[in-house]
Motif scaffolding. Structure first.
Motif, mmCIF file in Angstrom:
data_model
loop_
_atom_site.group_PDB
_atom_site.id
_atom_site.type_symbol
_atom_site.label_atom_id
_atom_site.label_comp_id
_atom_site.label_asym_id
_atom_site.label_seq_id
_atom_site.Cartn_x
_atom_site.Cartn_y
_atom_site.Cartn_z
ATOM 1 N N HIS A 77 0.836 -1.199 0.000
ATOM 2 C CA HIS A 77 0.000 0.000 0.000
ATOM 3 C C HIS A 77 0.865 1.241 0.000
ATOM 4 O O HIS A 77 1.802 1.356 0.794
ATOM 5 C CB HIS A 77 -0.951 0.008 1.213
ATOM 6 C CG HIS A 77 -0.259 -0.027 2.541
ATOM 7 N ND1 HIS A 77 0.025 1.117 3.258
ATOM 8 C CD2 HIS A 77 0.234 -1.055 3.282
ATOM 9 C CE1 HIS A 77 0.642 0.769 4.394
ATOM 10 N NE2 HIS A 77 0.796 -0.534 4.432
ATOM 11 N N ASP A 88 6.785 1.766 5.456
ATOM 12 C CA ASP A 88 5.531 1.063 5.737
ATOM 13 C C ASP A 88 4.628 1.096 4.504
ATOM 14 O O ASP A 88 4.114 2.143 4.148
ATOM 15 C CB ASP A 88 4.839 1.735 6.939
ATOM 16 C CG ASP A 88 3.514 1.074 7.303
ATOM 17 O OD1 ASP A 88 3.143 0.079 6.658
ATOM 18 O OD2 ASP A 88 2.847 1.567 8.226
ATOM 19 N N GLY A 89 4.445 -0.050 3.870
ATOM 20 C CA GLY A 89 3.574 -0.145 2.706
ATOM 21 C C GLY A 89 4.271 0.134 1.396
ATOM 22 O O GLY A 89 4.116 -0.610 0.428
ATOM 23 N N GLU A 123 -5.012 1.253 3.272
ATOM 24 C CA GLU A 123 -4.679 0.198 4.245
ATOM 25 C C GLU A 123 -4.761 0.749 5.666
ATOM 26 O O GLU A 123 -5.217 0.095 6.588
ATOM 27 C CB GLU A 123 -3.257 -0.326 3.975
ATOM 28 C CG GLU A 123 -2.915 -1.600 4.726
ATOM 29 C CD GLU A 123 -2.284 -1.379 6.101
ATOM 30 O OE1 GLU A 123 -2.145 -2.363 6.842
ATOM 31 O OE2 GLU A 123 -1.928 -0.229 6.438
ATOM 32 N N GLU A 124 -4.287 1.981 5.837
ATOM 33 C CA GLU A 124 -4.079 2.506 7.189
ATOM 34 C C GLU A 124 -5.367 2.946 7.880
ATOM 35 O O GLU A 124 -5.440 2.946 9.112
ATOM 36 C CB GLU A 124 -3.096 3.689 7.163
ATOM 37 C CG GLU A 124 -1.711 3.364 6.592
ATOM 38 C CD GLU A 124 -0.860 2.570 7.590
ATOM 39 O OE1 GLU A 124 -1.352 2.234 8.671
ATOM 40 O OE2 GLU A 124 0.300 2.286 7.260
ATOM 41 N N HIS A 189 6.763 -6.821 4.105
ATOM 42 C CA HIS A 189 6.444 -5.650 4.937
ATOM 43 C C HIS A 189 7.544 -5.477 5.975
ATOM 44 O O HIS A 189 8.181 -6.451 6.369
ATOM 45 C CB HIS A 189 5.098 -5.860 5.646
ATOM 46 C CG HIS A 189 4.396 -4.575 5.991
ATOM 47 N ND1 HIS A 189 4.737 -3.808 7.067
ATOM 48 C CD2 HIS A 189 3.390 -3.921 5.365
ATOM 49 C CE1 HIS A 189 3.950 -2.733 7.102
ATOM 50 N NE2 HIS A 189 3.121 -2.774 6.083
ATOM 51 N N HIS A 356 -2.781 -6.751 8.403
ATOM 52 C CA HIS A 356 -2.273 -6.327 7.105
ATOM 53 C C HIS A 356 -3.275 -6.716 6.035
ATOM 54 O O HIS A 356 -4.112 -7.599 6.254
ATOM 55 C CB HIS A 356 -0.932 -7.015 6.818
ATOM 56 C CG HIS A 356 0.197 -6.538 7.687
ATOM 57 N ND1 HIS A 356 0.808 -5.329 7.516
ATOM 58 C CD2 HIS A 356 0.808 -7.112 8.749
ATOM 59 C CE1 HIS A 356 1.750 -5.168 8.426
ATOM 60 N NE2 HIS A 356 1.773 -6.240 9.200
HETATM 61 ZN ZN LIG Z 1 1.635 -1.237 6.264
#
Ligand SMILES: [Zn+2]
Length: 413
Positions: A77, A88-89, A123-124, A189, A356
């Motif tokens: 993501h 992150d992502g 995603e978040e 990840h 996730h």
């Molecule tokens: Zn993530």
């Protein structure tokens, strides 16, 4: 041809320069900065012999068609939390892009199996409080009615923010069409925790995502004057809650990977001159094993009753949210372990505490696995989130190795 992990790291830095400020990454889903990140990504993808489209939930699909329609999915993501980190992502998506480039070049644009890279939308859940939005639409586990009324801090409705980005919430269920021919899903990840660093390992195999039980627990006692009420005559709701706050630690520690957290305590009337008449606390419990989770939930309930009785109070529980543990595919776990071992010489299997997108894909019944790369100091969702470049390079090579192994498995099966 091999993957070029140094190119991925350069692209991650490019994206960071484009979408961060002095406080960190600002790629919050459904904002202009997020759209800018997606535009930047689309330009990278254009150089490949692929088809690209957004599905009904705004997930971005990049497809390299193969001789077989059977598809290997690689996901991540591009969205971040406000003031987030650079990895992150984004690592997942850009490492996936590098694997896609390798496969396109190795098979001269036509691999035996179709490969699809997906950038999941939101995603978040940072803006509207609903995580895994795009992937849950894909999995068919999303409830439109539950999310229609959501608003952000400024009162903007989720529905309107999505429409501005060309996504209609009523069409969300159509995203599950993308499940067609999906035969396996892999995701890299950052760990976002301290386990791999403590074990001095660059990479880990993710067994699955922990199930979660989340409750509000309310203790009821009696408000009373702090000066006139003798100690033995009190019905102190905070005292009962405080005993529970300590008791959840031994409840969790009986199990290797279980965690219990009391993250919020509210006292009423909440003034310096009154015994607490009512105390509301939250409890978040997680484990990969459903029976462990059920046991911890039961034990916490029993303990709360016991402490309420000891303090002459009563207690009641109300569930905020729960999700079952999701275990990844056994054969893909083996392939992931081989890939990690071949790349880094060592391997460790571990559950993921955070959820996730891979969990949603797995819920859709698609064989799924995730790989973790070490996070420095275990810190994420923060601008200081970081991973050693040598570990990043290793993780991209390991994802590529896992993709090859999964490819061979799909051809065989
Ligand atoms: Zn993530």
């Amino acid at each position: 041809m091999n993957v070029n992990p140094k190119r991925t790291i350069a692209e991650l830095k490019e994206l960071r320069a484009l979408t961060s400020d002095e406080n960190g990454a600002q790629r919050v889903a459904w904002t202009d900065t997020w759209l800018k990140a997606r535009e930047w990504f689309a330009a990278k993808v254009k150089q490949l012999p692929v088809e690209q489209h957004y599905d009904a939930a705004g997930n971005n699909w990049v497809t390299l068609p193969g001789a077989s329609r059977k598809s290997l999915l690689i996901g991540g993501h591009l969205d971040s939390v406000p003031n987030g980190g650079w990895l992150d992502g984004a690592l997942d998506v850009l490492a996936g892009l590098e694997v896609l480039r390798r496969i396109a070049s190795e098979f001269r644009g036509q691999p035996p199996v179709t490969v699809r890279l997906v950038d999941w939308a939101d995603e978040e859940g940072a803006r509207f409080g609903r995580s895994l939005l795009g992937s849950s639409a894909f999995a068919g586990t999303h409830s439109i009615e539950a999310d229609r009324g959501r608003t952000d801090r400024d009162g903007v409705r989720l529905e309107d923010a999505l429409r501005r980005c060309g996504v209609e919430i009523d069409h969300f269920p159509d995203a599950s069409k993308e499940q067609k021919d999906a035969a396996a899903y892999i995701e890299l990840h950052i760990e976002q925790g301290p386990v791999l660093e403590h074990m001095d390992l660059p990479l880990g195999v993710v067994l699955g995502t922990k199930g979660v039980e989340r409750h509000i627990i309310t203790f009821h006692g009696q408000e009373a004057h702090s000066g006139s009420t003798p100690m033995n005559a009190r019905r102190d709701a905070l005292a009962a809650a405080a005993k529970l706050a300590l008791e959840i630690r031994p409840i969790a520690k009986k199990h290797a990977d279980a965690v219990c957290t009391m993250g919020s305590v509210k006292t009423f009337p909440g003034i310096v001159t009154a015994v607490v008449g009512r105390c509301e606390v939250t409890l978040d419990q997680r484990d990969l094993d459903a029976s462990v989770l059920a046991q911890m939930y039961r034990e916490a309930q029993e303990a709360s009753q016991r402490f309420a009785a000891e303090e002459n109070c009563t207690v009641n529980w109300s569930r905020l949210w729960n999700i079952e543990p999701i275990k990844f595919h056994p054969h893909l776990l083996d392939l992931c372990e081989q890939a990690v071992r071949e790349t880094s010489g060592n391997s460790h299997r571990m559950p993921s505490g955070p959820l996730h997108d891979a969990a949603e894909v797995s819920r859709a019944g698609i064989p799924t696995v995730m790989m973790f790369v070490q996070s420095l100091k275990g810190i994420s969702h923060n601008k200081i989130e970081d991973t050693k470049e040598e570990h990043l390079e290793m993780s991209i090579a390991a994802l590529d190795c896992l993709a090859s192994k999964t490819f061979a498995w799909l051809l065989d099966s």
